[in-house]
Design an enzyme around this catalytic site. Structure first.
Site, PDB file in Angstrom:
ATOM      1  N   SER A 148       4.975  40.897 -26.958  1.00  0.00           N
ATOM      2  CA  SER A 148       4.971  40.976 -28.427  1.00  0.00           C
ATOM      3  C   SER A 148       6.186  41.783 -28.860  1.00  0.00           C
ATOM      4  CB  SER A 148       3.706  41.703 -28.891  1.00  0.00           C
ATOM      5  OG  SER A 148       3.785  42.033 -30.260  1.00  0.00           O
ATOM      6  N   TYR A 161      -2.271  48.878 -27.502  1.00  0.00           N
ATOM      7  CA  TYR A 161      -1.704  47.530 -27.649  1.00  0.00           C
ATOM      8  C   TYR A 161      -0.189  47.569 -27.422  1.00  0.00           C
ATOM      9  CZ  TYR A 161      -0.704  42.864 -29.415  1.00  0.00           C
ATOM     10  OH  TYR A 161      -0.276  41.557 -29.516  1.00  0.00           O
TER      11      TYR A 161
HETATM   12  N1  LIG Z   1      -1.098  36.775 -33.261  1.00  0.00           N
HETATM   13  C1  LIG Z   1       0.000  37.510 -33.195  1.00  0.00           C
HETATM   14  O1  LIG Z   1       0.582  37.917 -34.227  1.00  0.00           O
HETATM   15  C2  LIG Z   1       0.595  37.855 -31.865  1.00  0.00           C
HETATM   16  C3  LIG Z   1       1.886  38.388 -31.842  1.00  0.00           C
HETATM   17  C4  LIG Z   1       2.452  38.713 -30.638  1.00  0.00           C
HETATM   18  C5  LIG Z   1       1.771  38.500 -29.461  1.00  0.00           C
HETATM   19  N2  LIG Z   1       0.527  37.993 -29.498  1.00  0.00           N
HETATM   20  C6  LIG Z   1      -0.168  37.796 -28.229  1.00  0.00           C
HETATM   21  O2  LIG Z   1      -0.426  36.423 -28.064  1.00  0.00           O
HETATM   22  C7  LIG Z   1      -1.572  36.245 -27.224  1.00  0.00           C
HETATM   23  C8  LIG Z   1      -2.554  35.296 -27.905  1.00  0.00           C
HETATM   24  O3  LIG Z   1      -2.998  35.918 -29.089  1.00  0.00           O
HETATM   25  P1  LIG Z   1      -3.535  35.116 -30.358  1.00  0.00           P
HETATM   26  O4  LIG Z   1      -2.862  35.687 -31.529  1.00  0.00           O
HETATM   27  O5  LIG Z   1      -3.489  33.669 -30.104  1.00  0.00           O
HETATM   28  O6  LIG Z   1      -5.031  35.681 -30.400  1.00  0.00           O
HETATM   29  P2  LIG Z   1      -6.451  34.960 -30.426  1.00  0.00           P
HETATM   30  O7  LIG Z   1      -6.438  33.803 -31.339  1.00  0.00           O
HETATM   31  O8  LIG Z   1      -7.406  36.072 -30.649  1.00  0.00           O
HETATM   32  O9  LIG Z   1      -6.606  34.416 -28.925  1.00  0.00           O
HETATM   33  C9  LIG Z   1      -6.750  35.269 -27.847  1.00  0.00           C
HETATM   34  C10 LIG Z   1      -7.085  34.430 -26.633  1.00  0.00           C
HETATM   35  O10 LIG Z   1      -7.203  35.291 -25.502  1.00  0.00           O
HETATM   36  C11 LIG Z   1      -8.412  34.974 -24.824  1.00  0.00           C
HETATM   37  N3  LIG Z   1      -8.955  36.135 -24.137  1.00  0.00           N
HETATM   38  C12 LIG Z   1      -9.180  37.373 -24.633  1.00  0.00           C
HETATM   39  N4  LIG Z   1      -9.692  38.159 -23.685  1.00  0.00           N
HETATM   40  C13 LIG Z   1      -9.806  37.406 -22.559  1.00  0.00           C
HETATM   41  C14 LIG Z   1     -10.255  37.647 -21.244  1.00  0.00           C
HETATM   42  N5  LIG Z   1     -10.734  38.839 -20.878  1.00  0.00           N
HETATM   43  N6  LIG Z   1     -10.208  36.631 -20.352  1.00  0.00           N
HETATM   44  C15 LIG Z   1      -9.751  35.429 -20.700  1.00  0.00           C
HETATM   45  N7  LIG Z   1      -9.303  35.125 -21.935  1.00  0.00           N
HETATM   46  C16 LIG Z   1      -9.343  36.108 -22.843  1.00  0.00           C
HETATM   47  C17 LIG Z   1      -9.363  34.490 -25.900  1.00  0.00           C
HETATM   48  O11 LIG Z   1     -10.354  33.702 -25.284  1.00  0.00           O
HETATM   49  P3  LIG Z   1     -11.835  33.547 -25.913  1.00  0.00           P
HETATM   50  O12 LIG Z   1     -11.646  33.464 -27.400  1.00  0.00           O
HETATM   51  O13 LIG Z   1     -12.299  32.279 -25.285  1.00  0.00           O
HETATM   52  O14 LIG Z   1     -12.577  34.760 -25.502  1.00  0.00           O
HETATM   53  C18 LIG Z   1      -8.422  33.695 -26.788  1.00  0.00           C
HETATM   54  O15 LIG Z   1      -8.268  32.390 -26.290  1.00  0.00           O
HETATM   55  C19 LIG Z   1      -2.137  37.640 -26.987  1.00  0.00           C
HETATM   56  O16 LIG Z   1      -1.689  38.123 -25.746  1.00  0.00           O
HETATM   57  C20 LIG Z   1      -1.534  38.448 -28.123  1.00  0.00           C
HETATM   58  O17 LIG Z   1      -1.452  39.820 -27.811  1.00  0.00           O
HETATM   59  C21 LIG Z   1      -0.094  37.650 -30.674  1.00  0.00           C
END
Ligand SMILES: NC(=O)c1ccc[n+]([C@@H]2O[C@H](COP(=O)([O-])OP(=O)(O)OC[C@H]3O[C@@H](n4cnc5c(N)ncnc54)[C@H](OP(=O)(O)O)[C@@H]3O)[C@@H](O)[C@H]2O)c1
Length: 268
Positions: A148, A161
């Site tokens: 991130s 985080y």
């Molecule tokens: N959204 C942003 O602004 C942003 C920015 C930078 C980086 N990121 C990173 O991008 C990645 C995806 O985030 P997102 O925004 O798409 O969030 P999200 O919609 O909340 O999705 C998170 C995903 O991670 C999975 N997950 C969480 N804990 C897990 C575990 N213990 N084992 C297996 N799967 C797990 C969830 O699976 P389930 O729902 O099936 O539990 C879900 O599919 C993350 O690493 C986040 O830190 C996000």
């Protein structure tokens, strides 16, 4: 996708947000996708949508904290052109009355999932790829670790985080320097704000907020271009780098004023 790259890919956290969007961006006839997540219904939605675009999909319920199950998932996939260690959680210090600092269980969960879970995915993937024949891009395989832009800031409102993302960003880039010689690339993906369930509860303005589809396209473009660090949008990345260069006293005075991310009740 415009060419024969990434015909076989594995994605953790494919049941939501960026992981779901990456699965759809990679889905096309001839592609084989290994999609993992914990929520069965949402994982099925993603898998069905990828199948509808012509991909062959193997879906697996997987918690990335399970080191054995994650390694088995990778090793049973067969050839993998791309593995995306995407699964992650977030949470901060904001929220409930009487709350002081980051809840202990939340801080531990963030490190377990965002750091150990990423290693559980990336390490067996790198090992597998070292033994694969080079693909059309001349590489044996590519691992993308979703960090991130938060990796470049130590925000008091989201200490675990930011630290978890810094750890995997540094790790991925350092490992890439050695592995690239053997034909395996390890990319550190550093997006800004993406509209997903993770950011839906953020009580502050999110400059440059992107759709998951845009983020997925940008991520794959950066990987295809061979970028070790794929950081976007540029202005947020430049801003984060500029802030990190401000002398420490002033920097922390400024960061202390930034609004905190809400604590995640599911992680406590
Ligand atoms: N959204 C942003 O602004 C942003 C920015 C930078 C980086 N990121 C990173 O991008 C990645 C995806 O985030 P997102 O925004 O798409 O969030 P999200 O919609 O909340 O999705 C998170 C995903 O991670 C999975 N997950 C969480 N804990 C897990 C575990 N213990 N084992 C297996 N799967 C797990 C969830 O699976 P389930 O729902 O099936 O539990 C879900 O599919 C993350 O690493 C986040 O830190 C996000």
């Amino acid at each position: 996708m415009t060419d024969a790259r990434f015909m076989t890919a594995a994605i953790t956290g494919a049941s939501s947000g960026i992981g779901h969007a990456l699965a759809l961006a990679l889905a096309r006839p001839g592609a084989t996708l290994h999609l993992a997540g914990r929520n069965e219904a949402r994982l099925k939605d993603a898998a069905d949508a990828a199948r509808a675009k012509g991909a062959t999909v193997r879906e697996t319920l997987l918690d990335v904290r399970d080191v054995v199950a994650t390694a088995v998932w990778i090793n049973e996939a067969g050839r993998l052109d791309l593995v995306v260690a995407n699964a992650g959680v977030s949470g901060g210090t904001g929220g409930g009355a009487g709350m002081f600092g980051e809840p202990t269980a939340q801080a531990r969960a963030i490190f377990d999932i965002n750091v150990t879970g990423v290693l559980n995915t990336a390490l067996p993937a790198i090992e597998l790829m070292r033994g694969q024949e080079p693909g059309p891009d001349g590489m044996r395989g590519r691992v993308a670790v979703i960090a991130s832009i938060a990796a470049f800031l130590n925000m008091p409102g989201a200490p675990a985080y930011c630290a978890s993302k810094a750890a995997i960003q540094r790790w991925a880039e350092a490992v890439d320097l050695g592995e690239a010689r053997r034909g395996v690339r390890v990319h550190a993906i550093c997006p800004g704000f993406v509209r997903t369930p993770m950011t839906d509860t953020n009580p502050f303005p999110m400059p440059g907020l992107m759709t998951p589809d845009y983020a997925a396209t940008r991520i794959l473009k950066g990987i295809e271009a061979g970028q070790r660090r794929v950081a976007f949008p540029w202005f947020l990345y430049a801003g984060a780098r500029a802030v990190s260069m401000i002398p420490e006293g002033l920097r922390f005075a400024l960061l202390k004023k930034a609004p905190a991310k809400k604590a995640d009740a599911n992680l406590q």
